[in-house]
Scaffold this motif. Structure first.
Motif, PDB file in Angstrom:
ATOM      1  N   ILE A 188      12.794  15.539   9.543  1.00 58.60           N
ATOM      2  CA  ILE A 188      12.338  14.797  10.721  1.00 58.60           C
ATOM      3  C   ILE A 188      13.371  13.745  11.118  1.00 58.60           C
ATOM      4  O   ILE A 188      13.666  13.550  12.305  1.00 58.60           O
ATOM      5  CB  ILE A 188      10.983  14.131  10.432  1.00 58.60           C
ATOM      6  N   ALA A 189      13.939  13.058  10.116  1.00 59.31           N
ATOM      7  CA  ALA A 189      14.914  12.004  10.406  1.00 59.31           C
ATOM      8  C   ALA A 189      16.143  12.564  11.111  1.00 59.31           C
ATOM      9  O   ALA A 189      16.641  11.976  12.081  1.00 59.31           O
ATOM     10  CB  ALA A 189      15.317  11.296   9.114  1.00 59.31           C
ATOM     11  N   VAL A 200       7.825  11.022  14.383  1.00 60.51           N
ATOM     12  CA  VAL A 200       7.745  10.407  13.057  1.00 60.51           C
ATOM     13  C   VAL A 200       6.311   9.956  12.781  1.00 60.51           C
ATOM     14  O   VAL A 200       5.856   9.979  11.632  1.00 60.51           O
ATOM     15  CB  VAL A 200       8.706   9.204  12.956  1.00 60.51           C
ATOM     16  N   SER A 201       5.594   9.574  13.803  1.00 56.17           N
ATOM     17  CA  SER A 201       4.234   9.047  13.604  1.00 56.17           C
ATOM     18  C   SER A 201       3.291  10.083  13.002  1.00 56.17           C
ATOM     19  O   SER A 201       2.306   9.728  12.361  1.00 56.17           O
ATOM     20  CB  SER A 201       3.667   8.550  14.943  1.00 56.17           C
ATOM     21  N   GLY A 202       3.581  11.372  13.190  1.00 52.42           N
ATOM     22  CA  GLY A 202       2.735  12.409  12.615  1.00 52.42           C
ATOM     23  C   GLY A 202       3.256  12.979  11.312  1.00 52.42           C
ATOM     24  O   GLY A 202       2.734  13.994  10.820  1.00 52.42           O
ATOM     25  N   LEU A 223      -2.687   6.933   2.526  1.00 52.89           N
ATOM     26  CA  LEU A 223      -1.617   6.324   3.320  1.00 52.89           C
ATOM     27  C   LEU A 223      -1.879   6.461   4.816  1.00 52.89           C
ATOM     28  O   LEU A 223      -1.518   5.572   5.597  1.00 52.89           O
ATOM     29  CB  LEU A 223      -0.278   6.974   2.953  1.00 52.89           C
ATOM     30  N   ILE A 224      -2.491   7.562   5.236  1.00 54.93           N
ATOM     31  CA  ILE A 224      -2.844   7.714   6.650  1.00 54.93           C
ATOM     32  C   ILE A 224      -3.835   6.620   7.053  1.00 54.93           C
ATOM     33  O   ILE A 224      -3.713   6.016   8.130  1.00 54.93           O
ATOM     34  CB  ILE A 224      -3.420   9.122   6.914  1.00 54.93           C
ATOM     35  N   ASP A 225      -4.817   6.350   6.191  1.00 56.32           N
ATOM     36  CA  ASP A 225      -5.761   5.259   6.463  1.00 56.32           C
ATOM     37  C   ASP A 225      -5.041   3.916   6.498  1.00 56.32           C
ATOM     38  O   ASP A 225      -5.329   3.066   7.350  1.00 56.32           O
ATOM     39  CB  ASP A 225      -6.859   5.229   5.395  1.00 56.32           C
ATOM     40  N   ALA A 226      -4.097   3.717   5.564  1.00 55.83           N
ATOM     41  CA  ALA A 226      -3.347   2.461   5.523  1.00 55.83           C
ATOM     42  C   ALA A 226      -2.518   2.284   6.793  1.00 55.83           C
ATOM     43  O   ALA A 226      -2.428   1.175   7.345  1.00 55.83           O
ATOM     44  CB  ALA A 226      -2.441   2.430   4.287  1.00 55.83           C
ATOM     45  N   VAL A 262       7.790   5.763   8.068  1.00 54.59           N
ATOM     46  CA  VAL A 262       6.864   5.968   9.181  1.00 54.59           C
ATOM     47  C   VAL A 262       6.609   4.651   9.906  1.00 54.59           C
ATOM     48  O   VAL A 262       6.503   4.610  11.136  1.00 54.59           O
ATOM     49  CB  VAL A 262       5.549   6.599   8.676  1.00 54.59           C
ATOM     50  N   ARG A 263       6.541   3.547   9.166  1.00 51.35           N
ATOM     51  CA  ARG A 263       6.305   2.239   9.789  1.00 51.35           C
ATOM     52  C   ARG A 263       7.550   1.705  10.498  1.00 51.35           C
ATOM     53  O   ARG A 263       7.458   1.094  11.559  1.00 51.35           O
ATOM     54  CB  ARG A 263       5.875   1.230   8.706  1.00 51.35           C
TER      55      ARG A 263
END
Length: 326
Positions: A188-189, A200-202, A223-226, A262-263
């Motif tokens: 992805i990068a 990247v968000s997905g 981590l998705i919840d976080a 991702v962040r």
């Protein structure tokens, strides 16, 4: 455009279960490929250098609102292990059997030329906790990252190379899954700023769909919840393991680095600031994040005051020339 696989069978019957969400045969432009290789190496070196500093030194660098001179930045065996991996790929001439033999030989040669450091890691493994940690020059996650960059655009057997590379160090399904996590995030990068760019968000959702491990799916769900709650990397680490036990497994090292990516995919300074809040040994997680972010944005987006202070060969310069000559 980017070719997407949905539950396509793997070519190797011994392959650890992984559905390959992105095609390894997708070709990216040569200039972008060169940027990605450079980003992987320089990003790893910077991340490892910052991780080797004391927590107080990192607080001085990342806790200030003004640019701070970090002093001399000295990476260690993960960065050098990356260079060893690149050479083994070049020597193999695209043959995986030769790659494994060349990589094994080069890693042993590298370790023999640093007996003091090698003895330190050997003694530490005897008296320290029993966990999957990287030996001298021998971090399978960093190898997976640079192999992902090198193998992209060649063929869909790249995961076979990554699995074989990982199993040189650990014949363990969890560690192999951790390597696949890192390799897929690296895809992805390096697709950024190409016709094959993906979101990247997905990424976490894509990794959850790719893994064949229920345990890793559960970790990714956390981590998705976080991410939805905008949790910091430190908060996410406590959700994963609690009491800093994320350090005890390479899967959690990989997942936390990817969560940081991702962040902060294109804000490496903010990302490293967030990761620097983690407690304990950060040499497994910071190099992965910094390499992913540098592949994503290119070395040109890294603060120049960092790159200028980077020293790639802390032990000596002699072994490098000897290694090349050999």
């Amino acid at each position: 455009m980017l070719e997407i696989y949905a539950d396509k069978p793997v070519s190797n019957p011994d392959r650890i279960s992984w559905s390959r969400p992105y095609a390894w045969s997708t070709i990216i432009p040569a200039v972008r490929r060169q940027e990605s290789i450079e980003g992987a190496l320089i990003g790893c070196a910077l991340g490892e250098s910052f991780a080797r500093l004391s927590s107080s030194a990192r607080k001085r660098i990342f806790g200030s609102t003004q640019p701070v001179d970090p002093g001399r930045l000295v990476p260690s065996h993960r960065t050098e292990g990356m260079l060893v991996t690149v050479q083994a790929v070049l020597l193999s001439q695209a043959m995986s059997e030769q790659f494994v033999a060349n990589l094994t030989q080069r890693l042993r040669w590298y370790q023999r030329f640093q007996p003091i450091a090698c003895a330190k890691y050997w003694i530490g493994s005897l008296v320290g906790p029993d966990r999957f940690g990287a030996r001298l020059g021998d971090d399978p996650l960093m190898r997976a990252l640079v192999l992902s960059v090198i193998m992209q655009g060649h063929h869909d057997g790249a995961l076979d190379w990554i699995q074989e590379s990982t199993q040189i160090s650990y014949a363990n399904r969890w560690v192999t899954q951790a390597s696949f996590l890192v390799a897929t995030a690296t895809q992805i990068a390096q697709f950024q700023r190409t016709a094959h760019q993906a979101s990247v968000s997905g990424l976490l959702e894509d990794l959850k769909a790719a893994t064949g491990s229920k345990e890793i799916e559960n970790r990714i769900d956390a981590l998705i919840d976080a991410k939805f709650q905008n949790r910091s990397v430190l908060q996410a680490s406590k959700i994963l393991s609690g009491k800093d036990r994320w350090q005890d497994h390479l899967v959690d090292n990989a997942l936390l680095a990817i969560y940081g990516y991702v962040r902060y995919p294109d804000r490496i300074e903010e990302g490293l600031r967030d990761l620097s809040q983690l407690r304990g040994d950060l040499q497994g997680v910071m190099p992965i994040y910094a390499a992913l972010a540098s592949v994503h944005s290119s070395v040109g987006k890294i603060p120049s005051r960092w790159v200028e202070r980077l020293s790639l060969y802390p032990y000596s310069n002699q072994w490098v020339q000897q290694y090349v000559d050999r």
